[in-house]
Enzyme design. Structure first.
Site, PDB file in Angstrom:
ATOM      1  N   ARG A  51       0.804  -1.229   0.000  1.00 20.87           N
ATOM      2  CA  ARG A  51       0.000   0.000   0.000  1.00 20.87           C
ATOM      3  C   ARG A  51       0.837   1.279   0.000  1.00 20.87           C
ATOM      4  O   ARG A  51       0.598   2.183  -0.804  1.00 20.87           O
ATOM      5  CB  ARG A  51      -0.906   0.071   1.255  1.00 20.87           C
ATOM      6  N   THR A  52       1.781   1.385   0.913  1.00 17.23           N
ATOM      7  CA  THR A  52       2.452   2.673   1.078  1.00 17.23           C
ATOM      8  C   THR A  52       3.255   3.019  -0.172  1.00 17.23           C
ATOM      9  O   THR A  52       3.137   4.112  -0.719  1.00 17.23           O
ATOM     10  CB  THR A  52       3.343   2.650   2.336  1.00 17.23           C
ATOM     11  N   LYS A  80      25.699  -3.228  -0.318  1.00 20.94           N
ATOM     12  CA  LYS A  80      27.174  -3.137  -0.353  1.00 20.94           C
ATOM     13  C   LYS A  80      27.692  -2.353   0.847  1.00 20.94           C
ATOM     14  O   LYS A  80      28.872  -2.064   0.932  1.00 20.94           O
ATOM     15  CB  LYS A  80      27.619  -2.427  -1.640  1.00 20.94           C
ATOM     16  N   ARG A 101      10.994   4.056   3.616  1.00 21.45           N
ATOM     17  CA  ARG A 101      10.643   3.093   4.670  1.00 21.45           C
ATOM     18  C   ARG A 101      11.905   2.343   5.053  1.00 21.45           C
ATOM     19  O   ARG A 101      12.697   1.950   4.184  1.00 21.45           O
ATOM     20  CB  ARG A 101       9.588   2.105   4.177  1.00 21.45           C
ATOM     21  N   HIS A 129       4.419   5.698  11.646  1.00 24.70           N
ATOM     22  CA  HIS A 129       3.999   5.529  10.249  1.00 24.70           C
ATOM     23  C   HIS A 129       3.066   6.708   9.944  1.00 24.70           C
ATOM     24  O   HIS A 129       1.849   6.553   9.844  1.00 24.70           O
ATOM     25  CB  HIS A 129       3.294   4.186  10.087  1.00 24.70           C
TER      26      HIS A 129
HETATM   27  N1   CP Z   1      -0.529  -0.077   5.693  1.00 23.63           N
HETATM   28  C1   CP Z   1       0.706  -0.306   5.214  1.00 23.63           C
HETATM   29  O1   CP Z   1       1.693   0.324   5.624  1.00 23.63           O
HETATM   30  O2   CP Z   1       0.763  -1.293   4.285  1.00 23.63           O
HETATM   31  P1   CP Z   1       2.081  -1.736   3.503  1.00 23.63           P
HETATM   32  O3   CP Z   1       3.020  -2.342   4.516  1.00 23.63           O
HETATM   33  O4   CP Z   1       1.611  -2.703   2.448  1.00 23.63           O
HETATM   34  O5   CP Z   1       2.702  -0.487   2.926  1.00 23.63           O
END
Ligand code: CP
Length: 304
Positions: A51-52, A80, A101, A129
């Site tokens: 999703r993100t 590396k 991320r 998040h």
């Molecule tokens: N909700 C969410 O962060 O989903 P993903 O881990 O798929 O990005």
């Protein structure tokens, strides 16, 4: 230059402006279709995501911009031994904005300190998040018509779930919120969060049984048990199916209660619940695109 590391980086007034913009994008997508012509988003994902990452990529594409990036640390020069600081210096030469991320808490903050472009924390370890929280708040505001005056139950892995930690921090700024934390003893919400709630005099309770509190809830935020943050497989297997929301539990809830989930789901919501009109988690994923479009425009200071 502005980054997004935590949902608290925006004041409640700024969040309202962001959500107004997201709602306008939802209603008038054509108006924004060329807003980011010539701009490039870098998605630097050192941890898995559906999703993100893809909603960021969809958001930039729908704004007319382009996307570069990597979806796996092993396909980047991190494999590396390159540091996050060096990587972001280089990415700053290639892109106008970056969503990152990382499994290590604070890594996007380290990147922001060395970056020549806005950095968005797309999830750092078990910490925060913020763009999921923006998604959650926009979903609540759009479907409930308000942010505040509700009882929210947060259920599942409240220890490792970064979406839960970010959402609680964001919600404490609104009026008349009551939290009910529903988790097994081993996955209780961390003490630093309950200490913060005590300090701010915000009502909360901690319970183990979901059934006992269902009738009280305006919102139920379900979460999966975070397998990747467990130190041993045995504990994960013992706890993974502790909560399963199904039709019979939904019968205990109010007619206007909403079920949210950041997704991905594993077993914690039975598929039979998807057809219940109170199940809002797929709508929530759609709001994630609108809010990320609004965020990109805001951080790039593009006004339409
Ligand atoms: N909700 C969410 O962060 O989903 P993903 O881990 O798929 O990005």
């Amino acid at each position: 230059m502005r980054h997004l590391m935590s949902p608290l980086d925006f004041s409640p007034e700024e969040l309202n402006q962001l959500f107004d913009l997201a709602n306008d994008i939802e209603k008038n997508p054509g108006k924004y279709a060329h807003a980011c012509d010539g701009k490039i988003l870098a998605t630097c994902f050192y941890e898995p995501s559906t999703r993100t990452r893809l909603s960021f990529e969809s958001a930039m594409t729908r704004l007319g911009g382009r996307v570069i990036g990597f979806s796996d640390a092993n396909s980047s020069s991190a494999a590396k031994g390159e540091s996050v600081s060096d990587t972001i210096r280089v990415i700053s030469c290639y892109a106008d904005i970056c969503a990152m991320r990382h499994p290590k808490e604070g890594a996007p903050m380290v990147a922001a300190e060395k970056s020549g472009i806005p950095v968005i924390n797309a999830g750092d370890g078990g910490h925060q998040h913020p763009t999921q929280t923006l998604t959650d708040l926009l979903t609540i505001r759009s479907l409930k018509g308000r942010l505040g005056q509700f009882t929210i139950g947060l259920c599942g892995d409240l220890k490792f779930g970064r979406t839960v930690h970010s959402l609680i921090h964001a919600l404490v700024r609104y009026h008349d919120i009551r939290f009910i934390f529903i988790s097994p003893e081993e996955l209780r919400v961390p003490d630093y969060i309950t200490d913060m709630l005590k300090e701010k005099n915000i009502p909360y309770e901690e319970v183990i049984r979901l059934e006992d509190v269902m009738p009280q809830l305006d919102l139920l935020y379900m979460t999966r048990v975070q397998k990747e943050r467990f130190f041993n497989e045995e504990d994960y297997v013992r706890l993974k199916d502790f909560y399963i929301l199904n039709e019979s539990k939904m019968e205990l809830a109010r007619d206007d209660m909403l079920v949210l989930h950041p997704l991905p789901r594993v077993n914690e919501i039975a598929v039979e619940v998807d057809k219940d009109p109170r199940a809002a988690y797929f709508k929530q994923a759609q709001y994630g695109v609108y809010v990320r479009m609004a965020l990109i425009l805001t951080l790039l200071e593009i006004h339409i």
